[in-house]
Motif scaffolding. Structure first.
Motif, PDB file in Angstrom:
ATOM      1  N   ALA A  53       0.574  -0.925   0.059  1.00 33.76           N
ATOM      2  CA  ALA A  53       0.258   0.186   0.132  1.00 33.76           C
ATOM      3  C   ALA A  53       0.635   1.165  -0.393  1.00 33.76           C
ATOM      4  N   SER A  54       0.625   2.076  -0.552  1.00 34.28           N
ATOM      5  CA  SER A  54       1.275   2.962  -0.202  1.00 34.28           C
ATOM      6  C   SER A  54       0.410   4.495   0.231  1.00 34.28           C
ATOM      7  N   LYS A  55       1.398   5.644   0.173  1.00 35.75           N
ATOM      8  CA  LYS A  55       0.449   6.480   1.119  1.00 35.75           C
ATOM      9  C   LYS A  55       0.249   7.745   0.130  1.00 35.75           C
ATOM     10  N   LEU A  56       0.404   7.657  -1.039  1.00 34.35           N
ATOM     11  CA  LEU A  56      -0.458   8.185  -2.322  1.00 34.35           C
ATOM     12  C   LEU A  56      -1.838   7.223  -2.830  1.00 34.35           C
ATOM     13  N   ASP A  57      -2.064   6.363  -2.514  1.00 33.07           N
ATOM     14  CA  ASP A  57      -3.135   6.132  -2.538  1.00 33.07           C
ATOM     15  C   ASP A  57      -5.020   6.379  -2.398  1.00 33.07           C
ATOM     16  N   PRO A  58      -4.562   7.310  -0.959  1.00 35.40           N
ATOM     17  CA  PRO A  58      -5.499   8.125  -1.351  1.00 35.40           C
ATOM     18  C   PRO A  58      -5.870   8.893  -1.318  1.00 35.40           C
ATOM     19  N   TYR A  59      -4.626   9.774  -2.400  1.00 36.74           N
ATOM     20  CA  TYR A  59      -4.855  10.858  -3.463  1.00 36.74           C
ATOM     21  C   TYR A  59      -5.104  10.671  -4.785  1.00 36.74           C
ATOM     22  N   LYS A  60      -4.294  10.091  -5.654  1.00 39.11           N
ATOM     23  CA  LYS A  60      -4.759   9.397  -7.055  1.00 39.11           C
ATOM     24  C   LYS A  60      -6.293   9.720  -7.177  1.00 39.11           C
ATOM     25  N   GLU A  61      -7.245   9.363  -6.828  1.00 41.37           N
ATOM     26  CA  GLU A  61      -7.562  10.064  -7.747  1.00 41.37           C
ATOM     27  C   GLU A  61      -8.206  11.945  -7.681  1.00 41.37           C
ATOM     28  N   TYR A  62      -7.802  12.342  -6.947  1.00 39.92           N
ATOM     29  CA  TYR A  62      -7.580  13.536  -6.968  1.00 39.92           C
ATOM     30  C   TYR A  62      -6.820  14.083  -8.364  1.00 39.92           C
ATOM     31  N   ILE A  63      -5.880  13.448  -8.000  1.00 38.70           N
ATOM     32  CA  ILE A  63      -4.605  13.264  -8.878  1.00 38.70           C
ATOM     33  C   ILE A  63      -4.557  13.161 -10.307  1.00 38.70           C
ATOM     34  N   LEU A  64      -5.457  12.244 -11.140  1.00 40.64           N
ATOM     35  CA  LEU A  64      -6.289  11.653 -11.528  1.00 40.64           C
ATOM     36  C   LEU A  64      -7.299  13.182 -12.055  1.00 40.64           C
ATOM     37  N   GLN A  65      -7.809  13.707 -11.497  1.00 41.56           N
ATOM     38  CA  GLN A  65      -8.647  14.739 -11.926  1.00 41.56           C
ATOM     39  C   GLN A  65      -7.704  15.910 -12.243  1.00 41.56           C
TER      40      GLN A  65
END
Length: 413
Positions: A53-65
């Motif tokens: 699991a990555s610390k980035l996982d919760p923010y990937k949807e925002y990054i894709l947006q």
């Protein structure tokens, strides 16, 4: 296993002729580790590790947006997700964003370096923003980059005319602490009007006068080859990708205040990718090689913008109107000179009026003697030109017998 940057530095230092002992001392790594990398036929690769699991996982949807909105600069994205609570590093973010970016084909060009104080590169860019009502508007951005130090000056303006261009130059020179020996431009109309039959530039006379009086040479890059002033082209891209995506501003003054703060706290204090030094540190050296600015008295004429007087004695400037004292003529050309908090109206060397700077869009500032000598009418309508009807022409009337006698005489003859 060393990180990629340190491994790269090992090979660079070895290529410069440094000994293993010296490299180990400089990088804080054991000599055996240095030997292992230098003797290996290729850069050692770590064994694959199981995915976790990555610390980035919760923010990937925002990054894709954000990437879908055109924001793919990792420095900007890192700033935004850290504000949301992200505690991870930059590398994992960059690895996630890299495949999402649109590929840009690089163009080959020749790189050359300049000496301190020798050159600055200048350009205008056009950026878009959304207004509170959802409309899309555009604003010009002026960027000047000192070629040796890579120090940058950024200013946003509403107009891309010669007066604004000159004023931005003076603001940039003031920030840098002097004037470079030459400035490089593309073939913009505010610098060069056209090229003659011999392909020689026909300079904009006002800008040429400014350059001669301030003391720098004008140089043009090759037409359709903006890469020849790549530092400022890179500077505009840097503004677009690093500063612009996260900007929220109220008005132009607020925007320029944020831009100045960004230059001081981000752009000029980063370690530049080409020089491997901070622009702010190199600027301290380059300032010693810049030419001093001429006295303010010699430059005042270039801080003025020409405007026409309206039929009511007002001069429009920056979405406000400023009154003149009588006498004035509709269509008369005057010069507007803004200063700190005031606006002056000039006619050549004569100052006509001084007003406090308008604080609202559409504001009218009337001069106390604006209509003092204007002749007032008596309220009666002016006389109109009238047509003239001529009197009726009187024609002699004769009895019918007279006409019959005349006809008989003609027939007998």
């Amino acid at each position: 296993m060393l990180r990629g940057g340190k491994v790269k530095r090992i090979y660079e230092l070895h290529g410069e002729g440094k000994s293993i002992r010296a490299i180990a001392r400089m990088l804080g790594v054991s000599r055996n580790t240095i030997r292992k990398y230098l003797r290996s036929p290729e850069v050692p690769k770590p064994a694959p590790r199981p995915q976790r699991a990555s610390k980035l996982d919760p923010y990937k949807e925002y990054i894709l947006q954000r990437v879908g909105e055109g924001v793919d600069n990792c420095t900007v994205l890192l700033r935004e997700i850290r504000a949301q609570g992200y505690t991870g590093g930059h590398t994992i973010l960059r690895e996630f964003v890299q495949p999402l970016r649109r590929r840009r084909e690089p163009q080959a060009t020749v790189r050359f370096e300049t000496r301190p104080g020798e050159q600055a590169q200048v350009d205008f860019g056009l950026l878009k923003y959304k207004t509170p009502d959802g409309k899309t508007q555009r604003v010009w951005v002026f960027v000047m980059v000192l070629s040796w130090s890579r120090a940058i000056y950024v200013e946003f303006v509403r107009r891309a005319d010669v007066a604004t261009f000159i004023r931005c130059h003076l603001n940039a020179f003031a920030r840098f602490g002097g004037v470079p020996r030459r400035c490089l431009y593309d073939n913009t109309k505010v610098v060069v009007l056209e090229r003659d039959e011999h392909d020689q530039p026909v300079w904009n006379p006002r800008f040429l006068d400014f350059a001669l009086r301030v003391g720098f040479d004008i140089r043009l890059c090759h037409p359709y080859r903006p890469q020849t002033k790549g530092r400022v082209e890179s500077g505009i891209k840097y503004v677009k990708r690093n500063f612009w995506p996260g900007v929220r501003f109220v008005d132009l003054a607020d925007l320029n205040q944020q831009a100045a703060q960004w230059c001081d706290t981000v752009a000029d204090v980063r370690v530049h990718g080409t020089t491997h030094e901070r622009p702010v540190d190199r600027l301290r050296i380059e300032r010693e090689h810049l030419q001093p600015l001429p006295s303010p008295q010699r430059l005042e004429v270039f801080l003025r913008e020409e405007r026409h007087v309206g039929r009511d004695g007002y001069v429009q400037w920056e979405n406000a109107w400023y009154g003149l004292p009588w006498p004035w003529k509709p269509g008369q050309v005057v010069q507007v000179q803004p200063r700190d908090g005031i606006v002056e109206l000039w006619d050549g060397g004569k100052r006509l009026a001084v007003h406090a700077r308008a604080t609202q869009r559409g504001q009218r500032l009337t001069h106390p003697r604006q209509w003092a000598g204007l002749q007032a009418g008596d309220g009666r309508p002016s006389k109109e030109a009238l047509a003239v009807q001529l009197p009726t022409v009187e024609v002699e009337r004769r009895p019918l017998a007279a006409y019959e006698a005349l006809v008989g005489a003609v027939v007998a003859g």
